[in-house]
Design an enzyme around this catalytic site. Structure first.
Site, mmCIF file in Angstrom:
data_model
loop_
_atom_site.group_PDB
_atom_site.id
_atom_site.type_symbol
_atom_site.label_atom_id
_atom_site.label_comp_id
_atom_site.label_asym_id
_atom_site.label_seq_id
_atom_site.Cartn_x
_atom_site.Cartn_y
_atom_site.Cartn_z
ATOM 1 N N GLU A 10 0.810 -1.220 0.000
ATOM 2 C CA GLU A 10 0.000 0.000 0.000
ATOM 3 C C GLU A 10 0.843 1.268 0.000
ATOM 4 O OE1 GLU A 10 -2.642 -3.284 1.166
ATOM 5 O OE2 GLU A 10 -0.633 -2.654 1.814
ATOM 6 N N HIS A 36 -9.595 -5.318 11.257
ATOM 7 C CA HIS A 36 -10.276 -5.100 9.984
ATOM 8 C C HIS A 36 -11.595 -4.352 10.180
ATOM 9 C CE1 HIS A 36 -7.506 -8.338 9.015
ATOM 10 N NE2 HIS A 36 -7.763 -8.188 7.738
#
Length: 327
Positions: A60, A129
């Protein structure tokens, strides 16, 4: 108008903007040959090819940095994160570079980039998450943060984000990609960034919300109506810039407000809305503003615990009754 899934509305927005402007491209994990982890980019590779629909490694920080550099050089990248929980790895590029370049260079260079992907919880995926990041990023100058709740808004706002000359974070939800709604199919259909919408008219209490939990608020308003309480729902749609004019106009009518936010309570969007209401609409309030948020604890994995952790219809109903002095 057409009834489309949330993912289809996003895809339509990206497709139209890529057709309109050859400088627009999309990059991220599995966006190309796999058609996107959530199938938002399905079919785009066949239309635009590998140079504009680009698969990346699981890195990322790296591909966010490539996007920032591309934007500084005149392109308009759309950077897809599989989830904003993973975008924490790219936060340096978002917070320290994309948001600050224009300021530090005296306006000589813009960073017209969209970072998009699902945000907040998606059921039983565990604590790492399930974080709502919109208020964290909204804290920093130079970043616009969008978090729509319905397919029609998603399309119009994403098109505006892609055309915007500054850094925009566009947040979605795994649990809304299959949600259907009416979508304007006009290629020039745009919704201004920073404009809230009154989604339900009411006279007794204002419910302010955004994102996935909007749908919990809609159910709560229906329950309140059964008891003769008419709630007005204001969907912020954009967290930053924050449209307090629409919120205040509603509160001047209802004189009571509950802010429902799928985030932790400390320093969140609900806290900011509550502060601004007491600063700018204190004399219009007949009760203190109430927040309905997650508790100050990370997401549990256990389903019974998760259900207790996530704000419920009852929580919103109880909040509304509290400001109405009916609890």
């Amino acid at each position: 108008m057409a009834e489309l899934q949330f993912r289809e509305a996003l895809r339509q927005a990206i497709d139209e903007e890529m057709a309109r402007d050859e400088n627009v491209f999309i990059m991220g994990e599995e966006v190309s040959e796999y058609n996107g982890a959530y199938k938002v980019t399905e079919g785009l590779l066949e239309t635009y090819g590998f140079k504009r629909v680009i698969d990346t490694p699981i890195a990322e920080l790296g591909f966010a940095g490539i996007g920032v550099g591309a934007a500084m050089n005149g392109l308009r990248p759309i950077i897809e994160f599989m989830t904003f929980n993973f975008a924490v790895l790219a936060a340096d590029q978002i917070i320290n570079h994309a948001s600050k370049v224009k300021y530090m260079l005296g306006g000589q260079v813009s960073v017209p980039i969209v970072f998009r992907g699902p945000n907040a919880s998606a059921g039983q995926l565990g604590a790492t998450h399930s974080v709502a990041y919109e208020s964290m990023y909204a804290h920093f100058p130079g970043i616009k943060v969008i978090h729509p709740s319905e397919p029609g808004d998603a399309k119009g706002l994403l098109k505006s984000a892609i055309r915007d000359n500054d850094t925009v974070l566009f947040m979605e939800s795994e649990q809304m990609y299959g949600l259907k709604g009416e979508v304007n199919e006009d290629p020039e259909y745009l919704i201004p960034i920073g404009k809230a919408a009154v989604k339900r008219e009411g006279s007794d209490v204002t419910l302010v919300t955004h994102g996935k939990i909007y749908h919990t608020v809609v159910k709560a308003a229906a329950e309140l109506a059964k008891e003769g309480i008419e709630a007005e729902i204001v969907d912020l749609r954009t967290v930053k810039p924050l449209d307090m004019d629409t919120v205040i106009a509603s509160v001047k009518k209802t004189h009571r407000c509950v802010v429902v936010d799928e985030a932790h309570p400390f320093a969140g969007t609900a806290a900011e809305v509550g502060y601004l209401l007491q600063r700018d609409a204190f004399d219009d309030l007949d009760a203190p503003v109430v927040r309905v948020t997650l508790p100050d604890v990370s997401a549990p994995f256990s389903k019974p615990l998760f259900d207790a952790w996530f704000p419920s219809v009852k929580d919103v109903v109880d909040g509304a009754k509290h400001v109405l002095y009916k609890s």
